[in-house]
Structures are given as structure tokens and as C-alpha cells.
Design a protein around this motif. Structure first.
Motif, PDB file in Angstrom:
ATOM      1  N   UNK B 278       0.811  -1.219   0.000  1.00 38.06           N
ATOM      2  CA  UNK B 278       0.000   0.000   0.000  1.00 38.06           C
ATOM      3  C   UNK B 278       0.839   1.262   0.000  1.00 38.06           C
ATOM      4  N   UNK B 279       2.044   1.183   0.532  1.00 42.79           N
ATOM      5  CA  UNK B 279       2.936   2.342   0.585  1.00 42.79           C
ATOM      6  C   UNK B 279       3.652   2.607  -0.714  1.00 42.79           C
ATOM      7  N   UNK B 280       3.558   1.635  -1.650  1.00 37.29           N
ATOM      8  CA  UNK B 280       4.268   1.739  -2.925  1.00 37.29           C
ATOM      9  C   UNK B 280       3.341   2.112  -4.072  1.00 37.29           C
ATOM     10  N   UNK B 281       2.046   2.318  -3.774  1.00 37.59           N
ATOM     11  CA  UNK B 281       1.071   2.549  -4.856  1.00 37.59           C
ATOM     12  C   UNK B 281       1.402   3.805  -5.655  1.00 37.59           C
ATOM     13  N   UNK B 282       1.767   4.879  -4.972  1.00 36.89           N
ATOM     14  CA  UNK B 282       2.067   6.129  -5.675  1.00 36.89           C
ATOM     15  C   UNK B 282       3.307   5.971  -6.555  1.00 36.89           C
ATOM     16  N   UNK B 283       4.311   5.287  -6.024  1.00 34.76           N
ATOM     17  CA  UNK B 283       5.524   5.031  -6.814  1.00 34.76           C
ATOM     18  C   UNK B 283       5.182   4.161  -8.019  1.00 34.76           C
ATOM     19  N   UNK B 284       4.293   3.205  -7.828  1.00 27.67           N
ATOM     20  CA  UNK B 284       3.867   2.340  -8.938  1.00 27.67           C
ATOM     21  C   UNK B 284       3.242   3.165 -10.049  1.00 27.67           C
ATOM     22  N   UNK B 285       2.435   4.127  -9.669  1.00 23.36           N
ATOM     23  CA  UNK B 285       1.799   4.988 -10.681  1.00 23.36           C
ATOM     24  C   UNK B 285       2.852   5.802 -11.428  1.00 23.36           C
ATOM     25  N   UNK B 286       3.860   6.280 -10.690  1.00 22.34           N
ATOM     26  CA  UNK B 286       4.926   7.072 -11.327  1.00 22.34           C
ATOM     27  C   UNK B 286       5.758   6.202 -12.268  1.00 22.34           C
ATOM     28  N   UNK B 287       6.117   5.002 -11.819  1.00 23.64           N
ATOM     29  CA  UNK B 287       6.974   4.126 -12.630  1.00 23.64           C
ATOM     30  C   UNK B 287       6.264   3.629 -13.886  1.00 23.64           C
ATOM     31  N   UNK B 288       4.955   3.471 -13.796  1.00 24.72           N
ATOM     32  CA  UNK B 288       4.232   2.917 -14.941  1.00 24.72           C
ATOM     33  C   UNK B 288       3.800   4.006 -15.916  1.00 24.72           C
ATOM     34  N   UNK B 289       4.237   5.249 -15.653  1.00 28.26           N
ATOM     35  CA  UNK B 289       3.978   6.327 -16.607  1.00 28.26           C
ATOM     36  C   UNK B 289       2.552   6.848 -16.584  1.00 28.26           C
ATOM     37  N   UNK B 290       1.809   6.525 -15.522  1.00 24.41           N
ATOM     38  CA  UNK B 290       0.404   6.950 -15.481  1.00 24.41           C
ATOM     39  C   UNK B 290       0.233   8.385 -15.005  1.00 24.41           C
ATOM     40  N   UNK B 291       1.301   8.949 -14.452  1.00 25.64           N
ATOM     41  CA  UNK B 291       1.225  10.312 -13.922  1.00 25.64           C
ATOM     42  C   UNK B 291       2.445  11.061 -14.443  1.00 25.64           C
ATOM     43  N   UNK B 292       2.271  12.282 -14.972  1.00 27.07           N
ATOM     44  CA  UNK B 292       3.440  13.035 -15.440  1.00 27.07           C
ATOM     45  C   UNK B 292       4.334  13.440 -14.266  1.00 27.07           C
ATOM     46  N   UNK B 293       5.634  13.512 -14.522  1.00 24.42           N
ATOM     47  CA  UNK B 293       6.602  13.851 -13.472  1.00 24.42           C
ATOM     48  C   UNK B 293       7.397  15.072 -13.887  1.00 24.42           C
ATOM     49  N   UNK B 294       7.626  15.992 -12.954  1.00 24.33           N
ATOM     50  CA  UNK B 294       8.588  17.057 -13.227  1.00 24.33           C
ATOM     51  C   UNK B 294       9.482  17.218 -11.998  1.00 24.33           C
ATOM     52  N   UNK B 295      10.367  18.206 -12.041  1.00 28.42           N
ATOM     53  CA  UNK B 295      11.402  18.322 -11.010  1.00 28.42           C
ATOM     54  C   UNK B 295      10.838  18.693  -9.644  1.00 28.42           C
ATOM     55  N   UNK B 296       9.601  19.162  -9.589  1.00 29.35           N
ATOM     56  CA  UNK B 296       8.975  19.519  -8.309  1.00 29.35           C
ATOM     57  C   UNK B 296       7.831  18.567  -7.941  1.00 29.35           C
ATOM     58  N   UNK B 297       7.848  17.386  -8.547  1.00 28.98           N
ATOM     59  CA  UNK B 297       6.848  16.364  -8.213  1.00 28.98           C
ATOM     60  C   UNK B 297       7.339  15.546  -7.022  1.00 28.98           C
ATOM     61  N   UNK B 298       6.438  15.289  -6.094  1.00 25.88           N
ATOM     62  CA  UNK B 298       6.776  14.483  -4.911  1.00 25.88           C
ATOM     63  C   UNK B 298       5.904  13.231  -4.888  1.00 25.88           C
ATOM     64  N   UNK B 299       6.565  12.094  -4.732  1.00 21.77           N
ATOM     65  CA  UNK B 299       5.875  10.805  -4.643  1.00 21.77           C
ATOM     66  C   UNK B 299       5.876  10.367  -3.183  1.00 21.77           C
ATOM     67  N   UNK B 300       4.706  10.145  -2.607  1.00 18.75           N
ATOM     68  CA  UNK B 300       4.623   9.726  -1.216  1.00 18.75           C
ATOM     69  C   UNK B 300       4.898   8.226  -1.098  1.00 18.75           C
ATOM     70  N   UNK B 301       5.871   7.865  -0.241  1.00 18.34           N
ATOM     71  CA  UNK B 301       6.046   6.456   0.155  1.00 18.34           C
ATOM     72  C   UNK B 301       5.441   6.375   1.549  1.00 18.34           C
ATOM     73  N   UNK B 302       4.236   5.837   1.654  1.00 17.40           N
ATOM     74  CA  UNK B 302       3.454   6.079   2.860  1.00 17.40           C
ATOM     75  C   UNK B 302       3.683   5.076   3.988  1.00 17.40           C
ATOM     76  N   UNK B 303       4.238   3.896   3.664  1.00 14.63           N
ATOM     77  CA  UNK B 303       4.441   2.934   4.743  1.00 14.63           C
ATOM     78  C   UNK B 303       5.410   1.837   4.375  1.00 14.63           C
TER      79      UNK B 303
END
Lengths: 317, 317
Positions: B278-303
Motif C-alpha cells: 500500500x505504501x508503494x502505490x504512488x511510486x507504482x503509478x509514477x513508474x508505470x507512466x500513469x502520472x506526469x513527473x517534473x522536477x517539483x513532483x513528490x511521490x509519497x512512500x506512505x508505509x
């Protein structure tokens, strides 16, 4: 050409810390409870290359002259110094050749290659890695960046101590440090003159401890035992490291493979951190009660580059 | 008695952040390279309880009146909110009863018990956890601390956004957040009004996304699929969360179990961090290209609270 025979200095550590602060955020200093004691871990495993060696690599390579940079660099390493040098070399546009043992963890070989370095493999028992490096150097004229017997490398590693003092708001009372050749322990000694420095070495590979007791460099015997701490198997420490540590550091303590694995499990379950065997040696010493702990004690977690299969076996025992 | 029906506010988030800064160091904001993008991860898995839920638990419990504290607290949680409430309760001398699903990860059950809370188990498909909690509450008169439908809890979780802005030196452009009931996403929306907030939910458990699309709370069906994200399985979001998120957040994205495991492996090998599914869901979205990323984007690792056996299976596939 720079003089690699100079001695490392506290001023050099300060300058290294300034250079490193300009390109790398400080690694976290995290609170930890060990039994009734509350102290700190310095999470150097969270460096971009997964180990503190990025410090010495950057301080050394960024100080090379233009002429030296053009000749390229050579390093000998089981993997973390390799990545530190390769990372700095890539950033500075320097060609890097790294001599690595064939039995180095695959993740370290892959990561070093991914950083653009050329890898030359040798067989750990049998071939003399320094001879392999010397031959390469004679051919190419590249600058050898030693993993610990180098004043820049010692000063660079010491920059971790400068960060610790800034983060604590005071000098730590003690730093417990994983120890291979003694580059980190020597650097921390210079950075934190009031702290007790305890080098922690794998049982049978306490080349710094033996040297401190003997008052001279001692070479590992052919019969040195196996250790899971691939990053902490120097054939010997060096006079430059021994010189800094003499009078500053007790001989320190040794830890067994089982104690190291227990420390890796503790880091996994209590700290949510991935720590490689050699990076967990200091924590192992703290957990096993071999070193006293107080509220200003800092335990170095020096690296986290470990193959998934062996890490999985360790945590799921 | 405090009014738990009030709305959460940006001022409340600021106050929560001040209260939390007084007892907990900020969690690290670490640089990460994902493909060609460089952005940040907020390592909430490095909190003392291994999850961000310590924030809401502390803000809520420390604001209870003396009379409420004497009655004790009840929480319903698969484990991270459980630990957040139990941690705060122990520190404040409050009795805590936690209703947990029988299939919660053993590490979460053990850790909650170790913090001194009384555990009441229920069966996830079949028993209604809110009913179990309501019965206990009717008997003891304890204060129910909801995992997300609570203004203090939302403000407390939002304090992570205050830290991020302080660490970056500016508002983040975007925050990608693992999302269960929507407490964190709502809190971050209040903390960082200029940031795009993207809630990331497990496929089939996008109760916040469905609610945002429908404009009303939607309950998970009986046929909701299995997910490895034990922390992200709310039966529904709540009006208080939906109210904050409406107009502030897009419906967000969903991730599959395989994408989550890939993110756990990435965190292990590239970041040296232990992250639970559950703590890796946001990172999963970032890695799979589902969310755009820029230099001021923060990915929460929640647990990062995960059983060793399942973590070992995931990394050593």
C-alpha cells in the motif's frame, strides 16, 4: 599533478563537506531505539549510489587537475568505492576503469557498469588485485584512486561526520563505524575530534584492529575466514589510515556473520531500511551489546547494495 | 468535548505541522531518477511506526480533552492507523483499543500490540468493522478515532505537505499519494493549495476515484477484487474527505498488484527502502507512466510495514 602522499587534514574534511553539500543533500540522521537506549543511525545507504563511498570519490575526482582528468582513473573495489568513483567520473566526464572481484555482488557489478565505467574482473583468492591495477595503470597512465589509502578519500568520507554534527547540533559522543581499510574511521576521527570512534570489522578481517594493536600494518592471512561482508575485506589497512587512527581510536570490535544478519533483519523490520552485510556491521555491534550507547551515539549504516536473493534469504530465515 | 463534525482547515494543518515538528524530525525528502525524470520521494515509511499515520494519530489524540483521554480511544485499522493511534496513546497515557482484520499482516498486529494497545480481531469479508467498533464504543464510551473521516486526522496527515514545502523551499508542483479513504490526499490538498494532488488507489478499490466521478460516496461491492495493498481497502470514502477533495483533485489513477510489486522492487534496489504494498502505490503509478513527473513532483512512500516472507517473495521473484 596533485600529491597523493600528503596527509589528510581536518581542514580538508571541512572543504570536502562543503563540496559535497553543494551537490548532495545530507543523508538522514534517524532516531533508533535499541533496548532501552535511544541513539541515532546515519543512513548512508540512502546516498544515490547506495553507499557513503560517493563522498570520497567526489572529493578526489573533482580535485584532479585537467591533465589528470584527461588520463582517466582506475579504482579497485568490491563495488561501493567502484560506484563512488564511477558516479563522480560520469559527472565530471572522466573515463573510469574499475578492477572488481569476480565474486562481487551482481548488483554492484551491474550498477558500476550502468554508471559507464569499464569493469576488469579478477579472482579474489589467487590474483593480486593491486597487481592487476598496477599493470592497467602502467599501460594507460590513469590515476589510481585507492579505496581508503588516499588523503582525499579519507577527507571525503569524513564529511559524513561534519553532517552528523550539523544535524545533531553538537559533536556526537561516539560514532560506531563499519570498517574495511579504515578510510571512513580515519575521516570521522578528523571530522569529530571529540567523539569516540569505534571501528567495527568482520570476525577474522579485523585488519585495522590488528594493526592498531600491533602498531603496524598487518596483512590478512591466506586462511582468513569467509565473511558475508564483501565490502569489508581489505588485504590490509595502510600507513596513512593507521597514522590517523593511532591514538584516536581503540582497536574496536568484530562481529560475526550471524550478528550481521540479525542487524540486517532489525534494519528491515524496525527502520524500513535495506542495508547490505558490510553496511550493517556497526549496527550489529550495537545490537549485540559490544559497544556502549548513549543519546549522542551515532551508528553508521554505510551501504545498502545487496542482491535480492541473498537479502530475501536473510530476512525470511 | 471536541466537535468531530467540524471541517478540516488549512490553519489546522499548519497547527498540526507545528505540533508534529515538536516531537518528530521531518522524514527525508530524497531525490529519485525515474527514466529521464528527476523528482522526489517523501519517505514516510521512515516514521517511527513505519507509516505516515503517526501524524493524524498524534494531532487527534493530543487535542483530546482530559475527560475524553480518560475514556480511552478506539480505532479501526488494518495496521498503520492502528500503530499511529497506539503510539500516540502510549505517549499520552491513554488506553487504546484497536479493531483489526484477522488477515492484517502479522507485523502490524505484533507492532500494535507491542505499543500497548488492546487488539480486537474481526473477519474482513463478513463482519462489519464499523459495527464491531460501535458495539465496543457503546460499552466503554471511548472516543472513536476514524482512520480518515476525521478533521484532526486529515489535518495531521496534511502536515507531511507542510514539511515537503519546507524541504523543497517552495510548493511542490504535484504530489502523488497512495490513497485509501482519502485522509492523506485531503490533508495534502489543504497543505499545498498550488499542487496537483493525484490519489493512487489499487485497481478495484478506487473508492475515492469513483466518488469523485460520481459526486457522492460509493461503497465497494461484495465482488471487489483481492489486492495486496492491505492498507488501501476502505469500504468507502466519507463525505468529509470527498468534500475537501471535490474540485481540488482529479479522480486519480489505479495500479495493479504487479505494478505495486515492481515499485517495491524499485524501492529496494534503487532507494534502499523497504516499502509495503500500500505504501508503494504512488511510486507504482509514477513508474508505470500513469502520472506526469517534473522536477517539483513528490511521490509519497506512505508505509513500510510488511511481513518478511511476503517482502522476500516480492523482491526475489
Amino acid at each position: 599533478m596533485l600529491n597523493a602522499n600528503r596527509l589528510p587534514t581536518a581542514d580538508g574534511v571541512t572543504r570536502a563537506a562543503e563540496k559535497i553539500a553543494a551537490i548532495l543533500p545530507p543523508t538522514p540522521l534517524l532516531p533508533v531505539e535499541i533496548g532501552d537506549a535511544r541513539c541515532w543511525v546515519k543512513a548512508e545507504n540512502l546516498q544515490p549510489i547506495g553507499a557513503f563511498k560517493i563522498r570520497g570519490g567526489w572529493h578526489r575526482l573533482s580535485d584532479l587537475t585537467a591533465e589528470e582528468k584527461a588520463r582517466g582513473v582506475i579504482a579497485v573495489s568490491s563495488g561501493n568505492h567502484a560506484q563512488g568513483v564511477a558516479w563522480a567520473a560520469r559527472r565530471l566526464g572522466i573515463a573510469a576503469t574499475i578492477v572488481m572481484p569476480r565474486d562481487a555482488p551482481q548488483v554492484k557489478l551491474n550498477a558500476t557498469r550502468a554508471l559507464g565505467a569499464e569493469i576488469v574482473l579478477y579472482d579474489r583468492p589467487g590474483e593480486d588485485r593491486d597487481e592487476v591495477a598496477a599493470k592497467l595503470q602502467a599501460k594507460s597512465g590513469a590515476v589510481l584512486v585507492h579505496a581508503f589509502a588516499d588523503p582525499w578519500v579519507i577527507e571525503g568520507q569524513g564529511s559524513a561526520g561534519v553532517e552528523i554534527a550539523q544535524q545533531l547540533g553538537r559533536q556526537p559522543s561516539a560514532i560506531i563505524a563499519c570498517c574495511g581499510g579504515g578510510g571512513l574511521a580515519a575521516g570521522l576521527s578528523l571530522a569529530c575530534p571529540d567523539a569516540r570512534i569505534t571501528p567495527v570489522e568482520p570476525a577474522g578481517w579485523d585488519m585495522v584492529g590488528q594493526a592498531l594493536r600491533a602498531g603496524e600494518v598487518v596483512r590478512a592471512g591466506e586462511d582468513a575466514p569467509k565473511t558475508i561482508c564483501d565490502a569489508l575485506q581489505p588485504v590490509a589497512t595502510a600507513p596513512i589510515n593507521l597514522g590517523v587512527l593511532t591514538g584516536r581510536s581503540e582497536p574496536g570490535v568484530t562481529v560475526t556473520d550471524d550478528e550481521v544478519r540479525e542487524a540486517q533483519r532489525f534494519a528491515f523490520s524496525k527502520l524500513q531500511l535495506v542495508v547490505e552485510p558490510g553496511g550493517a556491521a556497526a549496527l550489529a555491534a550495537a545490537l549485540s551489546g559490544k559497544v556502549p550507547l548513549d543519546a549522542d551515539t551515532v551508528i553508521m549504516l554505510t551501504g545498502g547494495n545487496t542482491d535480492a536473493a541473498s537479502f530475501a534469504r536473510t530476512i525470511d530465515k
